[in-house]
Design a protein around this motif. Structure first.
Motif, PDB file in Angstrom:
ATOM      1  N   ALA A  64       0.933  -0.930  -0.073  1.00  0.00           N
ATOM      2  CA  ALA A  64       0.024   0.013  -0.076  1.00  0.00           C
ATOM      3  C   ALA A  64       0.929   1.377   0.043  1.00  0.00           C
ATOM      4  N   ARG A  65       0.429   2.302  -0.647  1.00  0.00           N
ATOM      5  CA  ARG A  65       0.981   3.714  -0.782  1.00  0.00           C
ATOM      6  C   ARG A  65       0.226   4.687  -0.399  1.00  0.00           C
ATOM      7  N   PRO A  66      -0.210   4.875   1.057  1.00  0.00           N
ATOM      8  CA  PRO A  66      -1.266   5.494   1.556  1.00  0.00           C
ATOM      9  C   PRO A  66      -0.853   7.360   0.907  1.00  0.00           C
ATOM     10  N   LYS A  67       0.551   7.373   1.062  1.00  0.00           N
ATOM     11  CA  LYS A  67       1.048   8.874   0.910  1.00  0.00           C
ATOM     12  C   LYS A  67       0.660   9.235  -0.581  1.00  0.00           C
ATOM     13  N   LEU A  68       0.650   8.331  -1.626  1.00  0.00           N
ATOM     14  CA  LEU A  68       0.513   8.658  -3.087  1.00  0.00           C
ATOM     15  C   LEU A  68      -1.068   8.501  -3.309  1.00  0.00           C
ATOM     16  N   ILE A  69      -1.919   8.279  -2.539  1.00  0.00           N
ATOM     17  CA  ILE A  69      -3.278   8.131  -2.882  1.00  0.00           C
ATOM     18  C   ILE A  69      -3.878   9.192  -4.029  1.00  0.00           C
ATOM     19  N   TRP A  70      -3.554  10.507  -3.585  1.00  0.00           N
ATOM     20  CA  TRP A  70      -4.163  11.348  -4.444  1.00  0.00           C
ATOM     21  C   TRP A  70      -3.543  11.411  -5.881  1.00  0.00           C
ATOM     22  N   VAL A  71      -2.142  11.164  -5.926  1.00  0.00           N
ATOM     23  CA  VAL A  71      -1.399  10.988  -6.916  1.00  0.00           C
ATOM     24  C   VAL A  71      -2.221   9.811  -8.126  1.00  0.00           C
ATOM     25  N   ASN A  72      -2.140   8.766  -7.192  1.00  0.00           N
ATOM     26  CA  ASN A  72      -2.739   7.516  -7.862  1.00  0.00           C
ATOM     27  C   ASN A  72      -4.352   7.829  -8.334  1.00  0.00           C
ATOM     28  N   ALA A  73      -4.810   8.624  -7.566  1.00  0.00           N
ATOM     29  CA  ALA A  73      -6.401   9.020  -8.160  1.00  0.00           C
ATOM     30  C   ALA A  73      -6.443   9.617  -9.124  1.00  0.00           C
ATOM     31  N   ILE A  74      -5.503  10.704  -9.374  1.00  0.00           N
ATOM     32  CA  ILE A  74      -5.230  11.587 -10.727  1.00  0.00           C
ATOM     33  C   ILE A  74      -5.068  10.868 -11.672  1.00  0.00           C
ATOM     34  N   LEU A  75      -4.124   9.703 -11.623  1.00  0.00           N
ATOM     35  CA  LEU A  75      -3.744   8.903 -12.543  1.00  0.00           C
ATOM     36  C   LEU A  75      -5.017   7.934 -13.058  1.00  0.00           C
ATOM     37  N   PHE A  76      -5.633   7.593 -12.175  1.00  0.00           N
ATOM     38  CA  PHE A  76      -6.445   6.380 -12.503  1.00  0.00           C
ATOM     39  C   PHE A  76      -7.753   7.392 -13.161  1.00  0.00           C
ATOM     40  N   LEU A  77      -8.178   8.415 -12.748  1.00  0.00           N
ATOM     41  CA  LEU A  77      -9.096   9.184 -13.430  1.00  0.00           C
ATOM     42  C   LEU A  77      -8.676   9.796 -14.590  1.00  0.00           C
ATOM     43  N   SER A  78      -7.226  10.017 -14.963  1.00  0.00           N
ATOM     44  CA  SER A  78      -6.778  10.518 -16.153  1.00  0.00           C
ATOM     45  C   SER A  78      -7.064   9.482 -17.323  1.00  0.00           C
ATOM     46  N   VAL A  79      -6.623   8.282 -16.754  1.00  0.00           N
ATOM     47  CA  VAL A  79      -6.703   7.089 -17.816  1.00  0.00           C
ATOM     48  C   VAL A  79      -8.052   6.905 -18.082  1.00  0.00           C
ATOM     49  N   ILE A  80      -9.239   6.690 -17.091  1.00  0.00           N
ATOM     50  CA  ILE A  80     -10.408   6.609 -17.428  1.00  0.00           C
ATOM     51  C   ILE A  80     -11.097   7.642 -18.300  1.00  0.00           C
ATOM     52  N   GLY A  81     -10.566   8.857 -18.226  1.00  0.00           N
ATOM     53  CA  GLY A  81     -10.994   9.976 -18.798  1.00  0.00           C
ATOM     54  C   GLY A  81     -10.593   9.969 -20.383  1.00  0.00           C
ATOM     55  N   VAL A  82      -9.158   9.503 -20.628  1.00  0.00           N
ATOM     56  CA  VAL A  82      -8.698   9.434 -21.847  1.00  0.00           C
ATOM     57  C   VAL A  82      -9.652   8.226 -22.388  1.00  0.00           C
TER      58      VAL A  82
END
Length: 443
Positions: free
Chosen positions: A238-256
């Protein structure tokens, strides 16, 4: 007529092999059509060309599956969805109706990777103790998780749409876009069902055990969250400190992906290439994450490629066209315009008779060819069959993930089918009606 007979027997044998679980889908979809083509009088050079044509139609889908499963696997390893799931568990506050609704939402989030096994591995251990503490029926848990995951299974990186796209030779994200509204409505209908079943369950509990006190409910929620937090502390991925970065990456991929500016496989390839070094800078850790999720990715990709071979041979030899042309002559005229709706209506019961591979790779091509002969658009046929069938994905004994779920929850297949089949078939029929009303499925 000889091509029709050979083609029909080919499909029948493949379906029987898949139903009886005698061989893997890869073996059935490669060897049986090969033998059929030889018996039909085609040479190996011609069959090789048929194979090449078939593989070309499914290559993009296979690539997408490989990188989508790897990408979502890494996102789950990094703990992207864990805080949201724990928050939803706390939000229920031990209320039976709220727990039922929360189960639907949690399962929908957990199934964003399109993999049934990981969905059950995430949700059942987290929610079963809560259900047990509140004396709720564990079969209700399985119904709500399975129903929610089934509706979410319409995402393009899950199995059914990938199979359909390979059969119809269409872009999988284009196939998905009209289904987004159906998914939203489907989850809404399931939430309504969860409220109804939650009220019924609350009455059953009150009648059998008496009212569960607020203190007992709060203690149950705290215990479940405590266990979940402890497991996450002990986990090294788990990478709790990177959760917001991962969330942005996840939403970006879904958006694309929804935008469609680049192919889906390329979008997931880019997402994975960013997610791995972002969360696991060490090269060995990156390799370990790929190795962990590679079996699931490669299994699905090899099935899709084998299906390409199967469809290439049946299409290029003329067997599918011949079957459709002959069947069209014997179907009553008054049934013909509604053929796709009839098959869609019985989609959930078909799940008890056919595996997912048999339904989409054997039944769909035949129904499509027949429907085209009566002027029914291929996409309309596909949507009717997808919507009619997909809700029953996790009621089917042919679903390996469901057996995993039953093992995790300590439940029986027969009782699960008896408890869930009626409700899942009802949701399926309702969604099919909605799809007709909004124009996704035409009459």
């Amino acid at each position: 007529m000889s091509l029709s007979i050979i083609g029909f027997l080919t499909i029948l044998i493949i379906v029987l092999l898949l139903i009886t679980n005698k061989v893997t889908p890869i073996v059935a979809m490669v060897l049986v059509p090969l033998i059929a083509a030889v018996l039909a009088g085609f040479g190996f050079a011609e069959i090789g060309d048929f194979f090449s044509e078939g593989i070309l139609t499914v290559m993009n889908v296979a690539i997408m599956f490989i990188f989508a499963i790897l990408f979502f696997g890494v996102m789950q390893d990094a703990g992207l969805f864990d805080p949201l799931i724990r928050t939803l568990i706390k939000w229920t506050k031990g209320n039976v109706i709220t727990v039922s609704v929360g189960t639907v939402i949690i399962a929908a989030i957990a199934h964003l990777d399109g993999a049934g096994a990981s969905t059950f591995l995430i949700t059942i251990p987290a929610l079963l103790p809560l259900y047990n503490h509140l004396k709720m029926n564990p079969y209700l848990l399985l119904l709500l998780i399975g129903g929610s995951a089934s509706i979410m299974n319409m995402v393009p990186w899950a199995g059914p749409l990938g199979r359909t796209a390979s059969v119809l030779n269409v872009d999988v994200t284009e196939l998905w876009r009209p289904l987004i509204l159906i998914q939203v409505i489907g989850i809404a209908l399931l939430v309504i069902l969860a409220v109804f079943l939650g009220i019924r369950e609350q009455r059953r509990i009150s009648k059998k055990y008496g009212l569960v006190s607020a203190e007992e409910a709060a203690a149950a929620v705290d215990k479940v969250n405590g266990d979940s937090d402890q497991l996450k502390v002990e986990g090294s991925l788990a990478r709790p400190k990177l959760i917001w970065v991962n969330a942005i990456l996840f939403l970006s991929v879904i958006g694309v992906l929804v935008w469609g500016i680049i192919p889906a496989g390329f979008a997931f390839m880019i997402g994975l290439s960013i997610a791995l070094p972002l969360n696991y800078p060490d090269v060995k850790q990156q390799s370990d994450r790929i190795k962990e999720h590679a079996p699931s990715a490669l299994t699905m990709a090899t099935i899709i490629l084998a299906a390409g071979s199967f469809l290439g041979i049946l299409t290029e030899t003329g067997m599918l066209n011949s079957i459709a042309a002959n069947l069209v002559t014997i179907i009553p005229a008054f049934i013909a315009p509604y053929l796709h709706l009839i098959i869609g209506f019985f989609g959930v019961p078909f799940d008890l008779l056919l595996s997912t591979d048999a339904y989409y790779f054997a039944l769909l091509p035949v129904v499509d060819q027949m429907a085209v002969g009566f002027g029914i658009d291929s996409l309309s046929t596909a949507y009717a069959m997808i919507i009619g069938n997909i809700v029953g994905t996790f009621v089917s004994p042919f679903s390996p993930a469901l057996w995993l779920a039953l093992g995790l929850a300590g439940l029986e297949m027969g009782k699960h089918i008896r408890y869930s089949l009626f409700w899942m078939w009802g949701i399926s029929i309702a969604l099919l009606i909605v799809a007709v009303l909004v124009g996704v499925v035409s009459i």
